[in-house]
Design a protein around this motif. Sequence first.
Motif, short mmCIF file in Angstrom:
data_model
loop_
_atom_site.label_atom_id
_atom_site.label_comp_id
_atom_site.label_asym_id
_atom_site.label_seq_id
_atom_site.Cartn_x
_atom_site.Cartn_y
_atom_site.Cartn_z
N ASN A 114 35.79 5.19 -55.11
CA ASN A 114 34.65 5.47 -54.22
C ASN A 114 34.22 6.93 -54.34
O ASN A 114 33.03 7.24 -54.39
N LEU A 115 35.21 7.79 -54.40
CA LEU A 115 34.92 9.21 -54.45
C LEU A 115 34.15 9.56 -55.71
O LEU A 115 33.18 10.33 -55.67
N SER A 116 34.55 8.98 -56.83
CA SER A 116 33.84 9.36 -58.05
C SER A 116 32.40 8.84 -58.01
O SER A 116 31.47 9.51 -58.47
N GLN A 117 32.20 7.67 -57.38
CA GLN A 117 30.81 7.20 -57.23
C GLN A 117 30.01 8.12 -56.31
O GLN A 117 28.85 8.45 -56.59
N VAL A 118 30.62 8.51 -55.21
CA VAL A 118 29.93 9.40 -54.27
C VAL A 118 29.58 10.72 -54.95
O VAL A 118 28.46 11.23 -54.83
N ARG A 119 30.53 11.25 -55.71
CA ARG A 119 30.26 12.52 -56.40
C ARG A 119 29.12 12.39 -57.41
O ARG A 119 28.29 13.29 -57.54
N MET B 250 23.85 18.00 -43.11
CA MET B 250 23.01 16.83 -42.84
C MET B 250 23.21 15.79 -43.92
O MET B 250 23.37 16.11 -45.09
N GLY B 251 23.24 14.53 -43.51
CA GLY B 251 23.44 13.43 -44.44
C GLY B 251 24.79 12.78 -44.25
O GLY B 251 25.81 13.46 -44.19
N MET B 252 24.76 11.46 -44.09
CA MET B 252 25.97 10.64 -43.93
C MET B 252 25.89 9.51 -44.96
O MET B 252 25.03 9.52 -45.84
N LEU C 161 31.17 18.47 -49.85
CA LEU C 161 31.43 17.14 -49.32
C LEU C 161 32.53 17.22 -48.25
O LEU C 161 33.66 17.61 -48.54
N VAL C 162 32.17 16.85 -47.04
CA VAL C 162 33.17 16.72 -45.97
C VAL C 162 33.47 15.23 -45.82
O VAL C 162 32.58 14.44 -45.52
N ALA C 163 34.72 14.85 -46.07
CA ALA C 163 35.12 13.45 -45.94
C ALA C 163 35.54 13.19 -44.50
O ALA C 163 36.48 13.81 -43.99
N VAL C 164 34.82 12.31 -43.83
CA VAL C 164 35.07 12.07 -42.41
C VAL C 164 36.15 10.99 -42.25
O VAL C 164 35.94 9.83 -42.57
N ILE D 139 25.93 20.73 -46.84
CA ILE D 139 27.14 19.99 -46.46
C ILE D 139 26.71 18.56 -46.14
O ILE D 139 25.76 18.36 -45.37
N VAL D 140 27.39 17.58 -46.74
CA VAL D 140 27.20 16.19 -46.32
C VAL D 140 28.50 15.71 -45.69
O VAL D 140 29.58 16.11 -46.10
N ARG D 141 28.35 14.86 -44.68
CA ARG D 141 29.53 14.36 -43.93
C ARG D 141 29.63 12.87 -44.18
O ARG D 141 28.85 12.10 -43.64
N ILE D 142 30.59 12.47 -45.00
CA ILE D 142 30.61 11.08 -45.45
C ILE D 142 31.94 10.40 -45.11
O ILE D 142 33.01 10.91 -45.43
N GLY D 143 31.84 9.27 -44.42
CA GLY D 143 33.03 8.49 -44.09
C GLY D 143 33.07 7.18 -44.88
O GLY D 143 33.82 7.02 -45.83
N ARG D 144 32.22 6.24 -44.49
CA ARG D 144 32.32 4.87 -45.00
C ARG D 144 32.19 4.76 -46.52
O ARG D 144 32.85 3.92 -47.13
N ALA D 145 31.35 5.56 -47.14
CA ALA D 145 31.18 5.44 -48.60
C ALA D 145 32.47 5.80 -49.34
O ALA D 145 32.65 5.40 -50.49
#
Length: 258
Positions: free
Chosen positions: A16-21, A226-228, A40-43, A242-248
């Motif tokens: 997932n992380l490599s896709q998000v990146r 901003m951005g989730m 990238l802030v991983a929530v 900064i993006v704050r991403i949990g579910r992805a």
Amino acid sequence: MLNSREMDEHTNIQENLSQVRNRIAAAARRGGRSPDDVRLVAVTKTHPPEVAAAAFEAGLTDLGENRVGEAADKIPAVQELISPAEGPRWHMVGHLQRRKAGPAIELFDLIHSLDSVRLAERINRLIEREESDLVVPVLMQVNVSGERSKYGFDLPPSASPKDRADFWQAVEQILALPHLRPQGLMTMAPLVTDPERTRPVFYALRELRDELRRNFPQADWHELSMGMTDDFEVAIEEGATIVRIGRAIFGSRTTCQV
Ligand SMILES: *Cc1c(COP(=O)(O)O)cnc(C)c1O
């Protein structure tokens, strides 16, 4: 021990992380920016310490939580699981109640959710009382969407000159506090099915940041948090630092929490 669901998530984190990146990098390029300019802030809210530790080991150096109580249990537990020399930077992304300000400044490296002058004064007073020279980095959370939302300084598109004057005054009051250092702004876009509809919100936050830079050059207004999961690409195209991403990254949360 991880149960089987957590095990699945664990093995998926890398993928997932490599896709998000990749998606972050592509969005940055579309916005004419360098992917390195987006943090990238991983929530990790609702996920156990094992998952947060796995995220750190997968290279996620910035982790986010939205509740002080949960973070107070999780942060030391994560630290136990990883090598003691280094740890993640922890970000407070959720609403911060004034009575939790004390533990929050101990636990977090950056508070994204400074949403009132009273909270700022409380943080400042706590540090003054300790006779510490601590300076807490904060982002001011602003509601620029015009949707009714509980938290954040309200600055909707329809803001009157008086609303704007009130906001500038709040900024001045916060800048006068020696133990806080504003570094930028944070916003949450309204939940919509088409992420494109969040674009005006992110654009408005960047415009506001640029205005702050002109009016209050004594502070560093660099950050735009901003951005989730559902809208981070649009946010990056519009200037998110900064993006704050949990579910992805971690999959959907089983515990009901926004
Ligand atoms: C939960 C949360 C996020 C991450 O949300 P996802 O949709 O899981 O990416 C970001 N910011 C805040 C303030 C949150 O509470």
